[in-house]
Scaffold this active site. Structure first.
Site, short mmCIF file in Angstrom:
data_model
loop_
_atom_site.label_atom_id
_atom_site.label_comp_id
_atom_site.label_asym_id
_atom_site.label_seq_id
_atom_site.Cartn_x
_atom_site.Cartn_y
_atom_site.Cartn_z
CE LYS A 136 -3.84 -2.38 2.23
NZ LYS A 136 -4.51 -2.76 3.48
CG ASP A 141 -9.35 0.37 5.52
OD1 ASP A 141 -9.15 0.05 4.33
OD2 ASP A 141 -8.54 0.13 6.44
CD GLN A 163 -3.41 -4.48 6.84
OE1 GLN A 163 -3.38 -3.53 6.08
NE2 GLN A 163 -4.11 -5.58 6.57
#
Ligand code: NDP
Length: 304
Positions: A52, A119, A96
């Site tokens: 990412k 997200d 994460q």
């Protein structure tokens, strides 16, 4: 022969559009920024986060990786997020998962300001998505819709069956497909006679987390099958169950000792009219949509 929907190519297309947008924003002195928080040393998470951050660099976004130790407390994580919430150069905050058990994941995810929740996990964004308001939608389901649209697969009026109702994939995928005017059925582990329902699907989305769960009998001939699943298999007998006769896969398996299979049995793809392979289908879209969401967050925060 079923058509293969090339997720990697579609992701590359989206990323090049994002890079273009980043260039335009740079002319206004804006550089979208992503902060990625990675706790401890989970090898798979490390790979995801690194890729990412690397993609941010390739597309011209600012990025920062923050790596608290495995022993971090909820309070320390909340303080870290509060700092990122306040920082002007950060437009997106990514935490994460999974987090270590001592960290209250729900509390932490809810502490990210919705404007920076790239997200799309925050309840405010989930609510906005449901209400059809501008929202940051979760990346994987948003990627599913992009694959369908950019492959020219009609969604409006089609019967979309989504197997899985997680907050991260199944539910938002259903909502996004509904907004595209599909007739949506959501299935889950308590659904009775699942095959009878999946067989009605023009578009079948599998987000279950069980290797090769969707078998050929569960697919309507000619349907579009979107396989979200990522399951690592290491057992040779299981490998044979899915990939007997597939020389290329066998080579990968013997070299690495594992391979990835989706939630759809490879034989079921033969019944489909079009399908996303695993790997190389939905997977690459997740990062592309994260980049797209970060730029979107940067614009939305500035009222652009
Ligand atoms: P979850 O475990 O959170 O949800 C799985 C869902 O599948 C649940 O709703 C569950 O039902 C349902 N389910 C489980 N067993 C059955 C069954 N026998 N029949 C019908 N439904 C069933 O998983 P996620 O949604 O997070 O992920 C799904 C898959 O997608 C996983 O393989 C994951 O690795 C992959 N994934 C891939 C991403 C990508 O980038 N491509 C990103 C995110 C996930 P119930 O609610 O009743 O328990």
């Amino acid at each position: 022969m079923a058509r293969v929907l090339d997720g990697a190519a579609i992701a590359a297309e989206i990323k090049s559009e994002v890079a273009q947008e980043v260039k335009l924003l740079a002319e206004q002195g804006i550089r979208p920024g992503l902060a990625a928080v990675l706790v401890g040393h989970v090898p798979a998470s490390e790979i995801y986060v690194r890729s990412k951050v690397k993609t941010c660099g390739e597309l011209g976004l600012f990025s920062e990786m923050i790596t608290p130790p495995e022993t971090v407390t909820t309070e320390e994580m909340l303080a870290l997020v509060a700092d990122l919430n306040a920082r002007e150069e950060i437009d997106g905050i990514l935490i994460q998962l999974p987090l270590p058990p001592q960290v209250n994941a729900k509390l932490l995810l809810d502490s990210v300001v919705p404007e920076k929740d790239v997200d799309g996990f925050h309840p405010v964004n989930a609510g906005r998505l449901q209400a059809g308001r501008p929202a940051l939608a979760p990346c994987t389901p948003a990627g599913v819709v992009q694959i369908l649209k950019r492959s020219g697969i009609p969604i409006s009026g089609q019967h979309a069956v989504v197997v899985g109702r997680s907050d991260i994939v199944g539910k938002p995928a259903s909502m996004l497909l509904l907004h595209e005017n599909a007739t949506v059925t959501i299935c889950h582990s308590k659904t009775r006679d699942l095959g009878a329902i999946t067989r009605q699907a023009d578009i079948l989305v599998a987000a279950i987390g069980r290797a090769g769960f969707v078998t050929p009998e569960m697919v309507k001939p000619g349907a579009t099958v979107i396989d979200v699943g990522i399951n690592r298999i290491t057992d040779l007998a299981e490998f044979e169950k899915f990939f007997a006769g597939d020389g290329k896969r066998a080579e990968i398996f013997s070299k690495r000792g594992s391979t990835i299979v989706g939630d759809v049995h490879p034989k079921a793809f033969e019944i489909a009219g079009a399908y996303t392979p695993v790997p190389g289908g939905v997977g690459p879209l997740t990062i592309a949509m994260l980049m797209s969401n970060t730029v979107r967050a940067a614009r939305m925060r500035r009222g652009l």
